[in-house]
Design a protein around this motif. Sequence first.
Motif, short mmCIF file in Angstrom:
data_model
loop_
_atom_site.label_atom_id
_atom_site.label_comp_id
_atom_site.label_asym_id
_atom_site.label_seq_id
_atom_site.Cartn_x
_atom_site.Cartn_y
_atom_site.Cartn_z
N LEU B 9 0.93 -1.07 0.01
CA LEU B 9 -0.07 -0.10 -0.15
C LEU B 9 0.96 1.29 0.04
CD1 LEU B 9 -2.91 0.84 0.10
CD2 LEU B 9 -2.39 1.21 2.60
N LEU B 10 2.11 1.13 0.88
CA LEU B 10 2.77 2.32 1.06
C LEU B 10 3.45 2.65 -0.46
CD1 LEU B 10 3.91 4.26 3.06
CD2 LEU B 10 6.12 2.79 3.18
N LEU B 11 4.06 1.61 -1.04
CA LEU B 11 4.58 1.54 -2.44
C LEU B 11 3.69 2.30 -3.27
CD1 LEU B 11 7.72 0.58 -3.10
CD2 LEU B 11 6.27 -1.32 -4.21
N ILE B 12 2.34 1.95 -3.42
CA ILE B 12 1.44 2.30 -4.41
C ILE B 12 1.27 3.93 -4.00
CG2 ILE B 12 -1.00 2.34 -4.94
CD1 ILE B 12 -0.60 -1.12 -4.56
N LEU B 13 1.12 4.19 -2.72
CA LEU B 13 0.96 5.48 -2.33
C LEU B 13 2.16 6.42 -3.03
CD1 LEU B 13 -0.93 5.25 0.94
CD2 LEU B 13 -1.97 6.06 -1.08
N VAL B 14 3.18 5.78 -2.41
CA VAL B 14 4.50 6.66 -2.98
C VAL B 14 4.53 6.85 -4.54
CG1 VAL B 14 6.86 6.51 -3.43
CG2 VAL B 14 5.82 5.96 -1.03
N PHE B 15 4.15 5.71 -5.21
CA PHE B 15 4.06 6.01 -6.90
C PHE B 15 3.17 6.78 -7.22
CE2 PHE B 15 7.28 2.54 -6.66
CZ PHE B 15 7.72 2.82 -7.85
N ILE B 16 1.81 6.87 -6.64
CA ILE B 16 0.89 7.56 -7.04
C ILE B 16 1.27 9.11 -6.77
CG2 ILE B 16 -1.45 8.69 -6.28
CD1 ILE B 16 -2.09 5.75 -6.06
N PHE B 17 1.89 9.25 -5.67
CA PHE B 17 2.40 10.79 -5.45
C PHE B 17 3.48 11.03 -6.45
CE2 PHE B 17 5.30 13.52 -3.01
CZ PHE B 17 4.26 14.42 -2.68
N LEU B 18 4.02 10.40 -6.83
CA LEU B 18 5.14 10.69 -7.74
C LEU B 18 4.76 10.77 -9.27
CD1 LEU B 18 8.24 8.30 -6.79
CD2 LEU B 18 8.20 10.95 -6.89
N PHE B 19 3.79 10.18 -9.52
CA PHE B 19 3.53 9.92 -10.98
C PHE B 19 2.01 10.58 -11.31
CE2 PHE B 19 6.83 6.51 -10.84
CZ PHE B 19 7.64 7.23 -11.89
N LEU B 20 1.21 10.83 -10.28
CA LEU B 20 0.01 11.41 -10.47
C LEU B 20 -0.01 12.54 -11.28
CD1 LEU B 20 -2.95 10.42 -10.16
CD2 LEU B 20 -3.02 12.06 -8.08
N PRO B 21 0.74 13.64 -11.06
CA PRO B 21 0.90 15.05 -11.62
C PRO B 21 1.24 14.73 -13.18
CG PRO B 21 2.21 15.04 -9.63
CD PRO B 21 1.84 13.69 -9.76
N ILE B 22 2.14 13.87 -13.35
CA ILE B 22 2.59 13.40 -14.84
C ILE B 22 1.44 12.97 -15.47
CG2 ILE B 22 4.09 12.37 -16.23
CD1 ILE B 22 6.02 12.49 -13.84
N ILE B 23 0.78 12.17 -14.83
CA ILE B 23 -0.37 11.51 -15.85
C ILE B 23 -1.40 12.41 -15.83
CG2 ILE B 23 -2.21 9.67 -15.35
CD1 ILE B 23 -0.26 8.11 -13.98
N VAL B 24 -1.86 13.24 -14.85
CA VAL B 24 -3.01 14.33 -15.02
C VAL B 24 -2.33 15.26 -16.07
CG1 VAL B 24 -3.76 16.31 -14.00
CG2 VAL B 24 -3.66 14.14 -12.74
N LEU B 25 -1.19 15.60 -15.98
CA LEU B 25 -0.75 16.62 -17.29
C LEU B 25 -1.10 15.90 -18.75
CD1 LEU B 25 1.37 19.07 -17.55
CD2 LEU B 25 2.71 17.25 -18.69
N ILE B 26 -0.81 14.59 -18.99
CA ILE B 26 -0.92 13.97 -20.11
C ILE B 26 -2.18 14.00 -20.52
CG2 ILE B 26 -0.64 12.11 -21.43
CD1 ILE B 26 1.94 11.50 -19.86
#
Lengths: 355, 261
Positions: B9-26
């Motif tokens: 869960l922690l891992l997934i949260l960290v990855f979401i935190f890292l990559f969500l802005p980039i995905i939103v941008l695209i």
Amino acid sequence: MKDNVIVRFDNVSKSFNNTNVIKDISLDIYEGEFITFLGPSGCGKTTLLRMVSGLEKVSSGKVFIDNKDVTNVDPTKREVNTIFQNFALFPKMTVKDNITFGLRMKKENPKEIEKRCKEVIKLVKLEGFENRYPSELSGGQQQRVAIARGVIMNPKVLLLDESLCSLDLKLKKSMQVELKRIQKKLGITFIYVTHAQDEALSMSDRIAIINNGVIEQLGTPSDIYISPKTVFVADFIGEANIVDGKVISQKDDNLTLSILNNYKINIKTSEVFKKDEIVKVIIRPEDVKISPNTLTNAINGKITDFIYGGENTKLIIKIDDNNSLKSSVTDEERYSVGKNVYIKFEEKYIVALRK
Amino acid sequence: MKNNFFKNLLLILVFIFLFLPIIVLIIYSFNSSQMNILFEGFTLKWYKELFNNTDLIESFINTFLVAISSTAISTIIGTISAYGLYKYDFPFKKIINGLIYIPIVIPEIVLGISLLSVYTLMKLELSLMTIILSHIAFSIPFVIVSVRTTLTKETITYEEAARDLGASNYRVFKDIVLPTIMPGVISGATLAFTLSLDDVVISYFTAGPGSNTLPLYIYSMIKTGITPDVNALTSIILIITFIILLSLVIIQSRKIRKEAI
């Protein structure tokens, strides 16, 4: 063989930051010989070697190679090559590229390079390894590449800087034989630098013992072992018992000394000593003959240590509170710690030196 | 088991935190709405519009011009400096070695202001040239530091061995030194390139009229609102970067596999 001087040091000195590491050394090295600079670390032996290759500049004096003054000649222009301590093989080049590097720098024609490369690879027995990288080779193979890289240049002198030190004992022994074979075959002068006396004794034609920037003694291995000129040399080469002795009388080259509480020995010497002079007496462990049986006119002692060593065993024998002697024996089963023994000396090999 | 769940869960949260802005941008680069708030429908018009926005295209070209030229120059100067600082002894060497870190640690804003005052003092007209000069100035220390880590005691021995075999100074550097320090040179250049590419503060102070870079252009849009064609452009840059990274990874892993055999 002994007429043609290939390297000459002429009153060479070197100082780093006001400390003299080489003090006024003069030395002739002859064509085709295997000479070793032997000494403890920091004695200046490597500096002396690097003055031949030119990687170190002299502070004063001159260096000649093949009768040409090379004192101010750049290392790239000297006809000598070095085998470095850790081989210094170029890690990003294959064995073949390493070996041919020097010839490529000289812009030798490619066919000639190919031919000479084949020859030296055969000489050092590395066929089949041409396209490997140094990291994929064992220590012994790396050593062979380093030798090949040097000898392909047909140098007048090959310089070896502690080249066997990083190898394990077994490999070291076989590389010693190998080095000697290559040197004989090529007839090139080898200057070898080491702190290991066994390497020096087994390979060299001549040894220069260096200590504190001066040559303590120069001679053949047996010369140096049998008749050391200084206490340092006696102690550094092989093992030695060094005891004080007092001159009783001298008649020509027969010297009578008293050692170890008035035990009299007669030795041969070419030096002239005064009566009652105190001298250093060098006795090799193999010349300390011991017996468990009572002998007349012998020193009495007690075994305190027993150091087993395969072909010969070392015994430490306590004579009195101030003196012990090392003895090397082959019949170790007759002795054990605590046993009383009687000591006599093989007097013809004992050396007396001025303090 | 439970432990594992939380770990994941922690891992997934960290990855979401890292990559969500980039995905939103695209995702928003395909948004038909003008505002970056709600997704109203799929469109490619921002990609079309992008090529008509000459200001944006120009600032994009400027950015790469600055990044490439400042990287090239600072890598050359930095590599040579690192080698010189390593190899030769000269007075004040220790002090110079310490001074190298100053441009790395001082705040960018201070560096920006001081560069601006230097240019004014020298009566240099602010232009793309002054941006390039500034980027070279702050990149050199990064290159030096990164190259220096690859210069070891062995480098000296290799050099000596090469000279012993008759190699000229030029050949020693080209054939022996450069291959051994190459990893440091490449990482230094990459560092310089990325630093130059997204620099806002120093460029802001040293840019002249008509010499906009992409970060400056986007920064200036904050007041008026960022248009979706910027999203389109950054998405393109992202995809290019991703392809480059992916191919590097593939090349690297092939190399490792080859070495393993």
